[in-house]
Every structure is written in structure tokens, then in C-alpha cells.
Design a protein around this motif. Structure first.
Motif, PDB file in Angstrom:
ATOM      1  N   HIS A  20       0.808  -1.216   0.000  1.00 39.99           N
ATOM      2  CA  HIS A  20       0.000   0.000   0.000  1.00 39.99           C
ATOM      3  C   HIS A  20       0.845   1.273   0.000  1.00 39.99           C
ATOM      4  O   HIS A  20       1.585   1.538   0.955  1.00 39.99           O
ATOM      5  N   ASP A  21       0.763   2.037  -1.093  1.00 38.89           N
ATOM      6  CA  ASP A  21       1.306   3.408  -1.180  1.00 38.89           C
ATOM      7  C   ASP A  21       2.810   3.523  -0.897  1.00 38.89           C
ATOM      8  O   ASP A  21       3.259   4.563  -0.383  1.00 38.89           O
ATOM      9  N   THR A  74      -0.804  -0.227  -4.566  1.00 38.86           N
ATOM     10  CA  THR A  74      -1.544   1.003  -4.823  1.00 38.86           C
ATOM     11  C   THR A  74      -0.541   2.120  -5.088  1.00 38.86           C
ATOM     12  O   THR A  74       0.546   2.151  -4.508  1.00 38.86           O
ATOM     13  N   GLN A 132      -0.799   6.454  -6.009  1.00 41.86           N
ATOM     14  CA  GLN A 132      -1.527   7.658  -6.381  1.00 41.86           C
ATOM     15  C   GLN A 132      -0.877   8.288  -7.603  1.00 41.86           C
ATOM     16  O   GLN A 132       0.351   8.317  -7.723  1.00 41.86           O
ATOM     17  N   LYS A 186      -4.644   4.756  -7.168  1.00 36.98           N
ATOM     18  CA  LYS A 186      -5.200   5.062  -5.848  1.00 36.98           C
ATOM     19  C   LYS A 186      -5.787   6.466  -5.859  1.00 36.98           C
ATOM     20  O   LYS A 186      -5.079   7.450  -6.046  1.00 36.98           O
ATOM     21  N   ALA A 196      -8.254   1.545  -0.829  1.00 41.11           N
ATOM     22  CA  ALA A 196      -7.777   0.986  -2.092  1.00 41.11           C
ATOM     23  C   ALA A 196      -8.907   0.431  -2.958  1.00 41.11           C
ATOM     24  O   ALA A 196      -8.729   0.252  -4.171  1.00 41.11           O
TER      25      ALA A 196
END
Length: 222
Positions: A35-36, A76, A78, A121, A126
Motif C-alpha cells: 500500500h502506497d 496502490t 496515487q 489510488k 484501495a
């Protein structure tokens, strides 16, 4: 508008809150979400952060275990330079966010493989405006192992959203980082009591290896 984040001691097994549920990672049902882990978010910890080095090492261990167990790996990320209308209320809390392509890249040590799926994202969760739920359902996956940043924001929001979709979230405490140890601890405490299983890297790696061997043994006997 991200804070400058200082390293702190990551939680160890003895620190973890007792989870209300009693779930165990099962390779045929699991997927891994990284995640990120983009340069923009990781740069907030400063150069040579020992905490982030440990988190990255632990995520690499999870990814190796996932590959060995033949479970899908998702990331994910962005997008940079978002239009204010597209960014929505995130602008009010975090400003314009990522601006450069290099900021949006996943950190080199965790670069996605060709077989991995990178989800765009748009919000903390998510699942928001992505096809993650549909991909998991099509592959018969109803468990989501979550690692990355930040524990009390996107990781927790995604875990809560997974729970609402009857997907069991597993938050890997020592493969996450946060603004402060208090934020990190609060995320784990909420998840353990309300929506998920809180665990650590060693347990997830062991469970993936064990359940994968069982599946292979059953398959060879068929």
C-alpha cells in the motif's frame, strides 16, 4: 503537506493487540496488497530511516512468500499532478499531493514485477474507484494481507473497506509505518477490535508456506 516523520520502534509480536477474530492466512484464499510505497510518502521519513529500511525488508519477505505460494500481489499508487476536482476533499487535508512522476514511483527496492497489479489510488481506501474487489472475487480470494503506509490512514481505511465486503483483512504490524508510534498503535488496536486480524511478518510468511504446502500435497494426491 506531509509531516516530517521520525523513526520509532516498530511493534513486535509481544506488542500486538489481541484480535477479536481468530483468522489464519490461507494461501489459496489470500492476496497481498503493498500500500502506497511511493517515493513521495517514503521521503517523509527522511534519508536512511532505519525504520523504513526494516519495513521494506519485511515487505520484501512478504512478497517473496507470496510469490512462492503463488498468490497475487497488488500495489496502490496515487497518480501525480491530480486535477483539484479529481482530488476532491483530499485537497483540503493534504493539498495537491504528488506532483512529479518520480514522486509517484514505487520505491526501487519494491518495484512491481510484470505479474503484479498496480492499482491507481484515488482515496484512502484501495477499493475506491478500483476493480480490486472484482479481481479478488474472480480469483476466489477472500483474504487481503495489507502492508505499507500509512497504518492509520490508507491501510486502516482499506482494511475496514475489505471487512465491509466480507474480505478478511490481515494488517502486518511490522511491515507498516505511520506518522507516530501512537498513530500506528491506534490503527492496530482499532483493526484488532473491529475489522481485521493483526499479525506480523514472521507469522504471515509461515502461514503462507504451511498452507501452500498443504494445497500442493492435496493436489498431488488428487
Amino acid at each position: 503537506m506531509l509531516p516530517s516523520i521520525q523513526s520509532y520502534q516498530l511493534p513486535v509480536a509481544a506488542d500486538l493487540p489481541n484480535s477479536r477474530a481468530d483468522w489464519q492466512v490461507d494461501a489459496p484464499h489470500a492476496a497481498l496488497l503493498i500500500h502506497d510505497m511511493q517515493n513521495y510518502f517514503i521521503d517523509a521519513f527522511g534519508a536512511d530511516s532505519p525504520m523504513i529500511a526494516t519495513v521494506i525488508d519485511n515487505i520484501r519477505s512478504l512478497r517473496r512468500a507470496a510469490v512462492d505460494a503463488d498468490i497475487p500481489v497488488f500495489y496502490t499508487a496515487q497518480p501525480p499532478n491530480q486535477d483539484p476536482a479529481e482530488r476532491g476533499l483530499l485537497w483540503d487535508f493534504w493539498g495537491p499531493g504528488l506532483q512529479e512522476e518520480t514522486e509517484a514511483e514505487i520505491v526501487d527496492a519494491l518495484s512491481p514485477r510484470a505479474a503484479d497489479t498496480v492499482l491507481t489510488k484515488w482515496r484512502y481506501d484501495a477499493f475506491s474507484r478500483s476493480d480490486l474487489e472484482e479481481i479478488l472475487a474472480a480469483d476466489g480470494r477472500d483474504q487481503l494481507i495489507i502492508a505499507g503506509v500509512y497504518a492509520h490512514i490508507g491501510c486502516l481505511a482499506t482494511a475496514t473497506s475489505a471487512f465491509m465486503r466480507d474480505i478478511k483483512p490481515f494488517l502486518v504490524a511490522d511491515a507498516m509505518a505511520d506518522f507516530t508510534p501512537g498513530d500506528h498503535r491506534a490503527a492496530l488496536t482499532f483493526a484488532a477490535a473491529r475489522c481485521g486480524q493483526v499479525t506480523d511478518t514472521d507469522h504471515v510468511v509461515a502461514d503462507l508456506a504451511s498452507s501452500s504446502r498443504v494445497t500442493q500435497a492435496v493436489g498431488s494426491d488428487a
